[in-house]
Design an enzyme around this catalytic site. Structure first.
Site, PDB file in Angstrom:
ATOM      1  N   HIS A  16       1.271   3.948   2.113  1.00  0.00           N
ATOM      2  CA  HIS A  16       1.729   4.693   3.280  1.00  0.00           C
ATOM      3  C   HIS A  16       3.253   4.771   3.266  1.00  0.00           C
ATOM      4  O   HIS A  16       3.933   3.847   2.815  1.00  0.00           O
ATOM      5  CB  HIS A  16       1.243   4.033   4.568  1.00  0.00           C
ATOM      6  CG  HIS A  16      -0.237   4.198   4.785  1.00  0.00           C
ATOM      7  ND1 HIS A  16      -0.972   3.383   5.619  1.00  0.00           N
ATOM      8  CD2 HIS A  16      -1.129   5.088   4.265  1.00  0.00           C
ATOM      9  CE1 HIS A  16      -2.244   3.767   5.618  1.00  0.00           C
ATOM     10  NE2 HIS A  16      -2.364   4.787   4.807  1.00  0.00           N
ATOM     11  N   ASP A  76       5.665   4.423   5.330  1.00  0.00           N
ATOM     12  CA  ASP A  76       6.526   3.422   5.964  1.00  0.00           C
ATOM     13  C   ASP A  76       6.562   2.112   5.193  1.00  0.00           C
ATOM     14  O   ASP A  76       7.272   1.176   5.587  1.00  0.00           O
ATOM     15  CB  ASP A  76       6.109   3.187   7.418  1.00  0.00           C
ATOM     16  CG  ASP A  76       4.666   2.742   7.584  1.00  0.00           C
ATOM     17  OD1 ASP A  76       3.801   3.287   6.880  1.00  0.00           O
ATOM     18  OD2 ASP A  76       4.397   1.859   8.421  1.00  0.00           O
ATOM     19  N   HIS A  77       5.838   2.052   4.060  1.00  0.00           N
ATOM     20  CA  HIS A  77       5.869   0.868   3.199  1.00  0.00           C
ATOM     21  C   HIS A  77       6.252   1.212   1.752  1.00  0.00           C
ATOM     22  O   HIS A  77       6.569   0.310   0.981  1.00  0.00           O
ATOM     23  CB  HIS A  77       4.502   0.170   3.201  1.00  0.00           C
ATOM     24  CG  HIS A  77       4.115  -0.395   4.516  1.00  0.00           C
ATOM     25  ND1 HIS A  77       4.180  -1.746   4.813  1.00  0.00           N
ATOM     26  CD2 HIS A  77       3.675   0.216   5.648  1.00  0.00           C
ATOM     27  CE1 HIS A  77       3.790  -1.933   6.064  1.00  0.00           C
ATOM     28  NE2 HIS A  77       3.476  -0.763   6.589  1.00  0.00           N
ATOM     29  N   HIS A  93       0.857  -1.188   0.000  1.00  0.00           N
ATOM     30  CA  HIS A  93       0.000   0.000   0.000  1.00  0.00           C
ATOM     31  C   HIS A  93       0.889   1.232   0.000  1.00  0.00           C
ATOM     32  O   HIS A  93       2.118   1.120  -0.013  1.00  0.00           O
ATOM     33  CB  HIS A  93      -0.979  -0.022   1.180  1.00  0.00           C
ATOM     34  CG  HIS A  93      -0.350   0.024   2.540  1.00  0.00           C
ATOM     35  ND1 HIS A  93       0.313  -1.052   3.106  1.00  0.00           N
ATOM     36  CD2 HIS A  93      -0.283   1.018   3.467  1.00  0.00           C
ATOM     37  CE1 HIS A  93       0.737  -0.736   4.308  1.00  0.00           C
ATOM     38  NE2 HIS A  93       0.396   0.526   4.545  1.00  0.00           N
TER      39      HIS A  93
END
Length: 244
Positions: A62, A64-65, A60
């Site tokens: 976000h 942090d990914h 996804h």
């Protein structure tokens, strides 16, 4: 097959852990799952050869990914990478990648790469082969912004890896991870149920149905990290290596 936790932290660096990024390698397979903002320095610290990586799977959008991708791609450009690279993820990934490239490094999305870059959209339930790696996406539940949200079941070299990604409990996790050789599961909280995330106690209620051969917990908040002494399951740490 070998899995290395390049980063296993949550969005806020709980416990000093780095953003989500997993490196999976075997005789033929060599890929990343997620590429959080801290991924590039972590890959370099662990001396993982980025030029050998053929595929990056994004769950996804976000930060942090996902936000490590501009750094990874620009580093590949300046280090004169020539090996083709595929980036695959949820619907809209090509647009989202352009947007984050421009937000972080203006005009970088228009730079012509020295290497072939393929950006591929994945749809829930539709398996796709990337060389030696077969990927089946499953829909998960993680709010509204930053989606669509996908978990992955990955088959390569006779082994199966499942990753829940960030999600609250959904029955989709049962077929996702059923009988997998290794199930990487979010355990954001210990027992408190919070929207869009999974608690360990909720996960444990469903483990008999999931019946994965091996479980490792990731994406843990301070609440979860403070209770690790009470946990019987393996918990990920940055740099940790598992063979499965």
């Amino acid at each position: 097959m070998q899995l290395r936790f390049v980063g296993c932290g949550d969005a806020f660096g709980s416990g000093g852990r780095l953003n989500t990024c997993f490196h999976v390698s075997g005789r033929e397979a060599n890929f990343l799952i997620d590429c959080g903002a801290s991924a590039l320095p972590a890959l370099k610290r662990l001396e993982i050869d980025r030029d050998d990586i053929d595929l990056i799977l994004i769950t996804h959008f976000h930060g942090d990914h996902f936000a490590g991708l501009p750094f990874f791609l620009l580093d590949a450009q300046f280090s004169r990478r020539t090996r083709p690279l595929t980036v695959a993820g949820p619907q809209g990934i090509a647009r989202r990648l352009r947007e984050v490239m421009e937000a972080l490094f203006e005009h970088s999305s228009k730079t012509r790469q020295r290497f072939e870059l393929n950006v591929v959209e994945l749809a829930p339930g539709q398996s796709q082969d990337f060389g030696a790696v077969n990927v089946t996406p499953y829909p998960v539940v993680h709010g509204e912004s930053g989606g669509p949200f996908l978990a992955y079941r990955v088959a390569a070299e006779g082994r199966t890896l499942a990753y829940s990604a960030d999600t609250e409990w959904t029955d989709t996790l049962i077929p996702l991870a059923h009988g997998a050789d290794l199930f990487i599961a979010e355990a954001y909280m210990y027992e408190k149920v919070v929207k869009n995330h999974l608690s360990l106690k909720t996960l444990e209620q469903h483990l008999p149905d999931i019946d994965a051969k091996r479980l490792v917990l990731t994406h843990m908040s301070d609440d979860m990290l403070s209770r690790l002494g009470e946990v019987e399951h393996l918990a990920a740490e940055d740099g940790m290596v598992l063979v499965f």
